[in-house]
Design a protein around this motif. Structure first.
Motif, PDB file in Angstrom:
ATOM      1  N   ILE A  99       0.812  -1.207   0.088  1.00 38.88           N
ATOM      2  CA  ILE A  99       0.017  -0.114   0.071  1.00 38.88           C
ATOM      3  C   ILE A  99       1.067   1.354  -0.160  1.00 38.88           C
ATOM      4  CG2 ILE A  99      -1.715   1.332   1.316  1.00 38.88           C
ATOM      5  CD1 ILE A  99      -2.868  -1.386   2.238  1.00 38.88           C
ATOM      6  N   CYS A 100       1.687   1.624   0.948  1.00 33.34           N
ATOM      7  CA  CYS A 100       2.519   2.454   1.305  1.00 33.34           C
ATOM      8  C   CYS A 100       3.832   2.407   0.390  1.00 33.34           C
ATOM      9  CB  CYS A 100       2.633   2.962   2.482  1.00 33.34           C
ATOM     10  SG  CYS A 100       3.608   1.926   3.479  1.00 33.34           S
ATOM     11  N   THR A 101       4.387   1.182   0.287  1.00 33.47           N
ATOM     12  CA  THR A 101       5.667   0.796  -0.541  1.00 33.47           C
ATOM     13  C   THR A 101       6.752   0.724   0.476  1.00 33.47           C
ATOM     14  OG1 THR A 101       6.173   3.050  -1.727  1.00 33.47           O
ATOM     15  CG2 THR A 101       4.726   1.375  -2.815  1.00 33.47           C
ATOM     16  N   SER A 102       6.744   1.232   1.950  1.00 37.01           N
ATOM     17  CA  SER A 102       7.844   1.380   2.793  1.00 37.01           C
ATOM     18  C   SER A 102       7.909  -0.009   3.101  1.00 37.01           C
ATOM     19  CB  SER A 102       7.635   2.355   3.789  1.00 37.01           C
ATOM     20  OG  SER A 102       6.550   2.114   4.480  1.00 37.01           O
ATOM     21  N   GLU A 103       9.100  -0.550   3.941  1.00 34.33           N
ATOM     22  CA  GLU A 103       9.551  -1.988   4.253  1.00 34.33           C
ATOM     23  C   GLU A 103       8.391  -2.217   5.152  1.00 34.33           C
ATOM     24  OE1 GLU A 103      11.781  -4.700   3.439  1.00 34.33           O
ATOM     25  OE2 GLU A 103      12.201  -2.952   2.514  1.00 34.33           O
ATOM     26  N   ILE A 104       8.072  -3.453   5.319  1.00 30.72           N
ATOM     27  CA  ILE A 104       7.185  -3.713   6.199  1.00 30.72           C
ATOM     28  C   ILE A 104       7.855  -4.393   7.502  1.00 30.72           C
ATOM     29  CG2 ILE A 104       5.943  -6.200   6.858  1.00 30.72           C
ATOM     30  CD1 ILE A 104       4.735  -6.211   4.081  1.00 30.72           C
ATOM     31  N   ASP A 105       7.266  -3.877   8.420  1.00 30.60           N
ATOM     32  CA  ASP A 105       7.865  -3.894   9.890  1.00 30.60           C
ATOM     33  C   ASP A 105       7.747  -5.402  10.550  1.00 30.60           C
ATOM     34  OD1 ASP A 105       5.195  -2.962   9.787  1.00 30.60           O
ATOM     35  OD2 ASP A 105       5.239  -3.581  11.932  1.00 30.60           O
ATOM     36  N   VAL A 106       8.692  -5.621  11.592  1.00 29.11           N
ATOM     37  CA  VAL A 106       8.692  -7.106  11.946  1.00 29.11           C
ATOM     38  C   VAL A 106       7.588  -6.852  13.194  1.00 29.11           C
ATOM     39  CG1 VAL A 106      10.133  -8.670  13.447  1.00 29.11           C
ATOM     40  CG2 VAL A 106      11.140  -7.411  11.552  1.00 29.11           C
ATOM     41  N   GLN A 107       6.744  -7.780  13.325  1.00 26.78           N
ATOM     42  CA  GLN A 107       5.819  -7.505  14.542  1.00 26.78           C
ATOM     43  C   GLN A 107       6.337  -8.304  15.683  1.00 26.78           C
ATOM     44  OE1 GLN A 107       2.098  -9.455  13.150  1.00 26.78           O
ATOM     45  NE2 GLN A 107       2.774  -8.922  11.205  1.00 26.78           N
ATOM     46  N   ALA A 108       5.566  -7.862  16.858  1.00 30.80           N
ATOM     47  CA  ALA A 108       5.900  -8.016  18.283  1.00 30.80           C
ATOM     48  C   ALA A 108       6.129  -9.639  18.531  1.00 30.80           C
ATOM     49  CB  ALA A 108       5.053  -7.717  19.238  1.00 30.80           C
ATOM     50  N   ASN A 109       5.717 -10.521  17.515  1.00 28.86           N
ATOM     51  CA  ASN A 109       5.866 -11.917  17.634  1.00 28.86           C
ATOM     52  C   ASN A 109       7.048 -12.408  16.791  1.00 28.86           C
ATOM     53  OD1 ASN A 109       4.716 -11.776  15.373  1.00 28.86           O
ATOM     54  ND2 ASN A 109       2.879 -13.092  15.856  1.00 28.86           N
ATOM     55  N   GLY A 110       7.682 -11.358  16.160  1.00 33.59           N
ATOM     56  CA  GLY A 110       8.885 -11.684  15.176  1.00 33.59           C
ATOM     57  C   GLY A 110       8.339 -12.162  13.894  1.00 33.59           C
ATOM     58  N   TYR A 111       7.245 -12.227  13.554  1.00 35.19           N
ATOM     59  CA  TYR A 111       6.847 -12.489  12.188  1.00 35.19           C
ATOM     60  C   TYR A 111       7.072 -11.181  11.166  1.00 35.19           C
ATOM     61  CZ  TYR A 111       3.497 -13.770   8.494  1.00 35.19           C
ATOM     62  OH  TYR A 111       2.922 -14.189   7.061  1.00 35.19           O
ATOM     63  N   GLU A 112       7.601 -11.408  10.052  1.00 35.31           N
ATOM     64  CA  GLU A 112       8.066 -10.339   9.275  1.00 35.31           C
ATOM     65  C   GLU A 112       7.203 -10.274   7.932  1.00 35.31           C
ATOM     66  OE1 GLU A 112      12.250 -10.962   8.307  1.00 35.31           O
ATOM     67  OE2 GLU A 112      12.865 -11.468  10.336  1.00 35.31           O
ATOM     68  N   GLY A 113       6.224 -11.145   7.979  1.00 36.28           N
ATOM     69  CA  GLY A 113       5.595 -11.170   6.769  1.00 36.28           C
ATOM     70  C   GLY A 113       4.349 -10.249   6.496  1.00 36.28           C
ATOM     71  N   GLY A 114       4.368  -9.520   7.600  1.00 35.80           N
ATOM     72  CA  GLY A 114       3.155  -8.300   7.360  1.00 35.80           C
ATOM     73  C   GLY A 114       1.871  -8.338   7.607  1.00 35.80           C
ATOM     74  N   HIS A 115       0.767  -8.043   7.240  1.00 33.87           N
ATOM     75  CA  HIS A 115      -0.413  -8.402   7.215  1.00 33.87           C
ATOM     76  C   HIS A 115      -1.089  -8.737   5.752  1.00 33.87           C
ATOM     77  CE1 HIS A 115      -0.339  -6.942  11.353  1.00 33.87           C
ATOM     78  NE2 HIS A 115       0.642  -6.110  10.944  1.00 33.87           N
ATOM     79  N   ASN A 116      -2.286  -9.370   5.771  1.00 25.90           N
ATOM     80  CA  ASN A 116      -2.952  -9.343   4.739  1.00 25.90           C
ATOM     81  C   ASN A 116      -3.611  -8.020   4.278  1.00 25.90           C
ATOM     82  OD1 ASN A 116      -4.712 -10.149   2.536  1.00 25.90           O
ATOM     83  ND2 ASN A 116      -5.836 -11.612   3.798  1.00 25.90           N
ATOM     84  N   ALA A 117      -3.612  -7.473   3.061  1.00 29.32           N
ATOM     85  CA  ALA A 117      -3.732  -6.292   2.798  1.00 29.32           C
ATOM     86  C   ALA A 117      -5.111  -5.893   2.157  1.00 29.32           C
ATOM     87  CB  ALA A 117      -2.752  -5.535   1.794  1.00 29.32           C
ATOM     88  N   PHE A 118      -5.905  -7.423   1.707  1.00 30.74           N
ATOM     89  CA  PHE A 118      -7.278  -7.431   1.474  1.00 30.74           C
ATOM     90  C   PHE A 118      -8.215  -6.742   2.043  1.00 30.74           C
ATOM     91  CE2 PHE A 118     -10.665  -9.357  -0.641  1.00 30.74           C
ATOM     92  CZ  PHE A 118     -10.291  -9.341  -2.173  1.00 30.74           C
ATOM     93  N   PRO A 119      -9.241  -6.126   1.741  1.00 26.92           N
ATOM     94  CA  PRO A 119      -9.444  -5.916   0.078  1.00 26.92           C
ATOM     95  C   PRO A 119      -8.957  -4.608  -0.401  1.00 26.92           C
ATOM     96  CG  PRO A 119     -11.185  -4.961   1.728  1.00 26.92           C
ATOM     97  CD  PRO A 119     -10.012  -5.236   2.662  1.00 26.92           C
ATOM     98  N   LEU A 120      -7.946  -3.976   0.157  1.00 29.16           N
ATOM     99  CA  LEU A 120      -7.103  -2.941  -0.504  1.00 29.16           C
ATOM    100  C   LEU A 120      -6.434  -3.459  -1.538  1.00 29.16           C
ATOM    101  CD1 LEU A 120      -6.399  -0.500   2.168  1.00 29.16           C
ATOM    102  CD2 LEU A 120      -7.960  -0.087   0.128  1.00 29.16           C
ATOM    103  N   SER A 121      -5.466  -4.427  -1.193  1.00 32.73           N
ATOM    104  CA  SER A 121      -4.677  -5.186  -2.374  1.00 32.73           C
ATOM    105  C   SER A 121      -4.283  -6.427  -2.127  1.00 32.73           C
ATOM    106  CB  SER A 121      -3.198  -4.317  -2.282  1.00 32.73           C
ATOM    107  OG  SER A 121      -2.185  -5.233  -2.128  1.00 32.73           O
ATOM    108  N   ASN A 122      -3.860  -7.050  -3.100  1.00 32.44           N
ATOM    109  CA  ASN A 122      -3.919  -8.847  -2.835  1.00 32.44           C
ATOM    110  C   ASN A 122      -2.638  -8.871  -2.087  1.00 32.44           C
ATOM    111  OD1 ASN A 122      -5.970  -9.815  -4.096  1.00 32.44           O
ATOM    112  ND2 ASN A 122      -5.487  -9.259  -6.091  1.00 32.44           N
ATOM    113  N   GLY A 123      -1.617  -7.892  -1.880  1.00 30.68           N
ATOM    114  CA  GLY A 123      -0.481  -8.330  -1.234  1.00 30.68           C
ATOM    115  C   GLY A 123      -0.316  -8.239  -0.019  1.00 30.68           C
ATOM    116  N   ARG A 124       0.780  -7.853   0.841  1.00 30.66           N
ATOM    117  CA  ARG A 124       0.763  -7.799   2.271  1.00 30.66           C
ATOM    118  C   ARG A 124       1.131  -6.388   2.554  1.00 30.66           C
ATOM    119  NH1 ARG A 124      -0.504 -12.090   4.587  1.00 30.66           N
ATOM    120  NH2 ARG A 124       0.598 -11.918   6.161  1.00 30.66           N
ATOM    121  N   CYS A 125       0.759  -6.006   3.720  1.00 32.60           N
ATOM    122  CA  CYS A 125       1.165  -4.543   3.918  1.00 32.60           C
ATOM    123  C   CYS A 125       1.451  -4.410   5.492  1.00 32.60           C
ATOM    124  CB  CYS A 125      -0.154  -3.734   3.935  1.00 32.60           C
ATOM    125  SG  CYS A 125      -1.358  -4.274   5.423  1.00 32.60           S
TER     126      CYS A 125
END
Ligand SMILES: [Zn+2]
Length: 90
Positions: free
Chosen positions: A5-31
């Protein structure tokens, strides 16, 4: 990985997960978390609150298609104008 969505680097979540969030229904990618909290979640809430079904195509893709359609419109309008002007010259 970049936020779709904003094209900046996806942050690492508190649990260490680096895959971001499901951006649907805004985009098919991760955010990133920021876009998820400020864009994706409110968008989903809006669909739920309005009682509308969740879209099956990402809004980003719909907009892309609309832009493409408008671009085609421009081209055909220009061609029509050209044809009309050609006719006038004759
Ligand atoms: Zn983002």
């Amino acid at each position: 990985m970049k936020c779709s969505i904003c094209t900046s680097e996806i942050d690492v979540q508190a649990n260490g997960y680096e895959g971001g969030h499901n951006a649907f229904p805004l985009s098919n990618g991760r955010c990133c978390t920021k876009c998820n909290d400020t864009e994706v979640i409110p968008m989903r809430m809006a669909f739920i609150a309005s009682g509308r079904p969740m879209p099956t195509v990402a809004i980003k893709d719909v907009l892309k298609e609309q832009r493409k359609a408008r671009a085609l419109d421009d081209v055909s309008l220009k061609n029509i104008t050209k044809e009309v002007n050609k006719g006038k010259k004759k």
